[in-house]
Design a protein around this motif. Structure first.
Motif, mmCIF file in Angstrom:
data_model
loop_
_atom_site.group_PDB
_atom_site.id
_atom_site.type_symbol
_atom_site.label_atom_id
_atom_site.label_comp_id
_atom_site.label_asym_id
_atom_site.label_seq_id
_atom_site.Cartn_x
_atom_site.Cartn_y
_atom_site.Cartn_z
ATOM 1 N N GLU A 7 4.632 6.428 13.426
ATOM 2 C CA GLU A 7 5.199 4.915 13.920
ATOM 3 C C GLU A 7 4.324 3.982 13.484
ATOM 4 N N ARG A 8 2.822 4.204 13.390
ATOM 5 C CA ARG A 8 1.996 3.099 12.934
ATOM 6 C C ARG A 8 1.762 3.055 11.437
ATOM 7 N N LYS A 10 4.577 3.341 9.654
ATOM 8 C CA LYS A 10 5.837 2.397 9.312
ATOM 9 C C LYS A 10 5.542 0.989 9.951
ATOM 10 N N GLU A 11 4.866 0.950 10.937
ATOM 11 C CA GLU A 11 4.502 -0.500 11.357
ATOM 12 C C GLU A 11 3.757 -1.164 10.205
ATOM 13 N N CYS A 12 2.754 -0.531 9.633
ATOM 14 C CA CYS A 12 1.794 -1.120 8.667
ATOM 15 C C CYS A 12 2.760 -1.517 7.447
ATOM 16 N N ARG A 13 3.491 -0.727 7.104
ATOM 17 C CA ARG A 13 4.450 -1.021 5.782
ATOM 18 C C ARG A 13 5.029 -2.136 6.103
ATOM 19 N N LEU A 14 6.047 -2.174 7.299
ATOM 20 C CA LEU A 14 6.791 -3.338 7.647
ATOM 21 C C LEU A 14 5.901 -4.604 7.753
ATOM 22 N N LYS A 15 4.739 -4.401 8.123
ATOM 23 C CA LYS A 15 3.994 -5.679 8.350
ATOM 24 C C LYS A 15 3.758 -6.062 6.915
ATOM 25 N N LEU A 16 3.682 -5.508 5.900
ATOM 26 C CA LEU A 16 3.495 -5.912 4.783
ATOM 27 C C LEU A 16 4.887 -6.483 3.976
ATOM 28 N N GLY A 17 5.983 -6.013 4.480
ATOM 29 C CA GLY A 17 7.019 -6.320 3.983
ATOM 30 C C GLY A 17 7.581 -5.736 2.790
ATOM 31 N N ILE A 18 7.316 -4.429 2.873
ATOM 32 C CA ILE A 18 7.334 -3.520 1.606
ATOM 33 C C ILE A 18 8.343 -2.361 1.852
ATOM 34 N N THR A 19 9.144 -1.999 0.979
ATOM 35 C CA THR A 19 10.133 -0.962 0.921
ATOM 36 C C THR A 19 9.099 0.484 0.927
ATOM 37 N N MET A 52 -3.800 5.223 2.299
ATOM 38 C CA MET A 52 -2.979 4.642 2.855
ATOM 39 C C MET A 52 -3.763 3.575 3.634
ATOM 40 N N ALA A 53 -4.994 3.988 4.482
ATOM 41 C CA ALA A 53 -5.564 2.817 5.352
ATOM 42 C C ALA A 53 -6.103 1.638 4.320
ATOM 43 N N GLU A 54 -6.367 2.010 3.017
ATOM 44 C CA GLU A 54 -6.766 0.942 2.135
ATOM 45 C C GLU A 54 -5.703 0.258 1.714
ATOM 46 N N VAL A 55 -4.570 0.840 1.244
ATOM 47 C CA VAL A 55 -3.513 -0.046 1.006
ATOM 48 C C VAL A 55 -2.940 -0.987 2.058
ATOM 49 N N PHE A 56 -2.756 -0.330 3.423
ATOM 50 C CA PHE A 56 -2.493 -1.121 4.450
ATOM 51 C C PHE A 56 -3.256 -1.819 5.276
ATOM 52 N N SER A 57 -4.527 -2.042 4.597
ATOM 53 C CA SER A 57 -5.683 -2.982 5.350
ATOM 54 C C SER A 57 -5.877 -2.566 6.720
ATOM 55 N N THR A 58 -6.186 -1.304 7.019
ATOM 56 C CA THR A 58 -6.153 -0.702 8.414
ATOM 57 C C THR A 58 -7.313 0.453 8.272
ATOM 58 N N SER A 59 -7.578 1.036 9.251
ATOM 59 C CA SER A 59 -8.502 2.074 9.408
ATOM 60 C C SER A 59 -7.731 3.520 9.527
ATOM 61 N N THR A 60 -8.566 4.270 8.878
ATOM 62 C CA THR A 60 -7.869 5.699 9.098
ATOM 63 C C THR A 60 -7.857 6.227 10.647
ATOM 64 N N ASP A 61 -8.726 5.863 11.479
ATOM 65 C CA ASP A 61 -8.543 6.056 12.937
ATOM 66 C C ASP A 61 -7.236 5.402 13.518
ATOM 67 N N TYR A 62 -6.891 4.335 13.152
ATOM 68 C CA TYR A 62 -5.529 3.767 13.278
ATOM 69 C C TYR A 62 -4.338 4.600 13.229
ATOM 70 N N LEU A 63 -4.466 4.802 11.874
ATOM 71 C CA LEU A 63 -3.275 5.632 11.197
ATOM 72 C C LEU A 63 -3.243 6.811 11.949
ATOM 73 N N LYS A 66 -6.365 7.899 16.652
ATOM 74 C CA LYS A 66 -7.771 7.737 17.289
ATOM 75 C C LYS A 66 -8.110 6.164 17.832
ATOM 76 N N SER A 67 -7.566 5.196 17.387
ATOM 77 C CA SER A 67 -7.946 3.909 17.718
ATOM 78 C C SER A 67 -6.702 3.151 17.749
ATOM 79 N N ALA A 68 -6.857 2.361 18.857
ATOM 80 C CA ALA A 68 -5.861 1.224 19.075
ATOM 81 C C ALA A 68 -5.974 0.029 18.240
ATOM 82 N N ASP A 69 -7.118 -0.110 17.481
ATOM 83 C CA ASP A 69 -7.523 -1.300 16.988
ATOM 84 C C ASP A 69 -7.048 -0.912 15.172
ATOM 85 N N PRO A 70 -6.016 -2.060 14.703
ATOM 86 C CA PRO A 70 -5.846 -1.892 13.406
ATOM 87 C C PRO A 70 -6.545 -2.346 12.322
#
Length: 119
Positions: A7-8, A10-19, A52-63, A66-70
């Motif tokens: 779910e996270r 998918k959320e990260c992908r949709l946040k970027l607005g990409i397919t 994925m974390a790099e591409v979606f500008s988030t942390s691996t812990d979020y993906l 392990k963390s609620a902080d993206p």
């Protein structure tokens, strides 16, 4: 056992607005592999999660849930893509704590003073 929170992802992908196809391309994996990761039917490697974390500008812990902080906990700067930023980071490596504190304060002031059209 699921490693990746689908779910996270998918959320990260949709946040970027990409397919899903574009996400696969950016992560440098096949589209079928990406589809399985987002569906939760397959677990990616640790290296793929890091990409994925790099591409979606988030942390691996979020993906991995392990963390609620993206907020990302690392940023990759490629020299030929952002030469000025790369130079600035390289320069900062040689500064002492006092110089870094002053530079950080200046950067914050500069950021706050810049009109929205320049950001």
């Amino acid at each position: 056992m699921d490693i990746l929170d689908k779910e996270r992802l998918k959320e990260c992908r949709l946040k970027l607005g990409i397919t899903k196809q574009e996400a696969a391309k950016r992560v440098q994996i096949s589209q079928p592999a990406y589809l399985r990761y987002e569906a939760g039917s397959r677990n990616p490697s640790i290296q793929t999660i890091a990409k994925m974390a790099e591409v979606f500008s988030t942390s691996t812990d979020y993906l991995v849930g392990k963390s609620a902080d993206p907020t990302p906990n690392r940023i990759v700067v490629v020299q030929n893509e952002s030469p000025s930023l790369f130079f600035l980071i390289e320069t900062c490596k040689n500064l002492n704590a006092s110089q870094l504190t002053r530079l950080t304060a200046y950067a914050k002031a500069l950021s706050n003073a810049a009109p929205d059209s320049e950001k």
